[in-house]
Design a protein around this motif. Structure first.
Motif, PDB file in Angstrom:
ATOM      1  N   LEU A  92      49.193  41.821  47.013  1.00  0.00           N
ATOM      2  CA  LEU A  92      48.382  40.690  47.464  1.00  0.00           C
ATOM      3  C   LEU A  92      49.185  39.405  47.598  1.00  0.00           C
ATOM      4  O   LEU A  92      48.721  38.456  48.242  1.00  0.00           O
ATOM      5  CB  LEU A  92      47.225  40.462  46.478  1.00  0.00           C
ATOM      6  N   ARG A 126      40.882  37.785  46.301  1.00  0.00           N
ATOM      7  CA  ARG A 126      41.167  39.155  46.726  1.00  0.00           C
ATOM      8  C   ARG A 126      41.504  40.043  45.531  1.00  0.00           C
ATOM      9  O   ARG A 126      41.166  41.233  45.516  1.00  0.00           O
ATOM     10  CB  ARG A 126      42.311  39.155  47.742  1.00  0.00           C
ATOM     11  N   GLU A 155      38.167  40.863  43.934  1.00  0.00           N
ATOM     12  CA  GLU A 155      37.462  41.836  44.770  1.00  0.00           C
ATOM     13  C   GLU A 155      38.064  43.228  44.613  1.00  0.00           C
ATOM     14  O   GLU A 155      37.331  44.232  44.564  1.00  0.00           O
ATOM     15  CB  GLU A 155      37.526  41.389  46.230  1.00  0.00           C
ATOM     16  N   ARG A 167      45.427  42.648  54.255  1.00  0.00           N
ATOM     17  CA  ARG A 167      44.866  41.549  55.004  1.00  0.00           C
ATOM     18  C   ARG A 167      45.937  40.520  55.283  1.00  0.00           C
ATOM     19  O   ARG A 167      46.927  40.406  54.555  1.00  0.00           O
ATOM     20  CB  ARG A 167      43.720  40.859  54.237  1.00  0.00           C
TER      21      ARG A 167
END
Length: 287
Positions: free
Chosen positions: A20, A85, A88, A284
């Motif tokens: 991430l 994120r 999540e 992402r």
């Protein structure tokens, strides 16, 4: 065998966090000093979160880098949207392990002092008008934090009921449509407003809110206590007991990171008959 320190990051948690983090390309010309390893810097951020120590007092002998290095990396990762994120991703792992209970949710707010002021602060009516902020939290039926928000200390809890429900991320981890709304939301008398009951119904959630003027003993406390316990777990992180950050986004980063750590602990303490499935967040663009 020595017990690991709470700010030590094991391989399992780092395997979730590392993808991430934004990739920083090193300059080929005049590259300068090599960046301190992300894992050590992240442990320095956790050290500050757990102990509440000032950045400039971060012990150099721990190898986490300077306090300013950790602060800059925290601001950099906050701007890149890493913490929501991460939360999540861990919620998805809990969902895949059948450890999330969306049959009901509980909401509440907790006041903290904000000694340096800044955005999202206000004169608190419960602290003799001193400057403060509020943490607002929504948990599932077992007390796992689903979302948290920050407001000024003068904000009424009920104003954050809808924002909290809307802040719950789409929880993946299973086949089918991601789960985002609980079936029922529980709240105390501070949320007793018919206007907000209608707004909750509009979101497809059933409100169970204690009414003013009715004797205590309605039974909601037997189910609402999980959010009080979640606040106790959150404020066990000393950096969240008093707001020292003038920048609200930095304090919100600590708040979101603490929710993620609570989720990770719940995930690692699952019984052996309930293993977490190997689930990874979709890649992402940090932008």
């Amino acid at each position: 065998m020595a017990r690991p320190k709470p700010w030590e990051v094991d391989d399992g948690l780092w395997a979730v966090i590392e993808p991430l983090l934004p990739a920083i390309e090193r300059r080929t010309r005049h590259p300068g000093r090599k960046r301190h390893p992300n894992r050590l810097v992240f442990q320095g951020i956790l050290f500050v979160l757990h102990t509440g120590i000032a950045w400039e007092h971060l012990p150099q002998e721990l190898g986490f880098g300077s306090g300013m290095t950790c602060w800059r990396r925290l601001a950099e990762w906050t701007e890149a949207g890493v913490w929501p994120r991460l939360h999540e991703a861990l919620l998805a792992k809990l969902h895949s392990a059948n450890a999330l209970d969306f049959s009901r949710a509980a909401v509440d707010g907790s006041h903290i002092r904000a000694l340096k002021g800044g955005c999202k602060t206000g004169r608190s009516p419960v602290d003799r008008g001193r400057t403060g902020s509020k943490h607002h939290l929504i948990t599932d039926a077992t007390g796992i934090p689903l979302a948290a928000t920050l407001t000024g200390g003068n904000r009424n809890d009920v104003t954050q009921l809808i924002p909290l429900l809307q802040a719950v991320p789409p929880v993946r981890g299973k086949h089918g449509r991601p789960r985002r709304r609980p079936d029922v939301v529980l709240a105390d008398r501070g949320y007793d407003h018919d206007k907000y009951r209608r707004l909750v119904w509009d979101l497809g959630v059933k409100p169970l809110i204690a009414r003013r003027g009715i004797e205590h003993g309605s039974g909601l406390g037997a189910q609402r206590w999980v959010v009080e316990r979640a606040f106790a777990h959150l404020h066990w992180f000393r950096r969240l007991r008093i707001r020292w950050e003038i920048r609200d986004d930095i304090h919100e980063a600590f708040l979101s990171l603490a929710c993620s750590i609570i989720c990770w602990r719940r995930l690692t303490n699952l019984p052996s008959s309930q293993p977490a499935l190997p689930w990874q967040p979709r890649s992402r663009d940090p932008a």
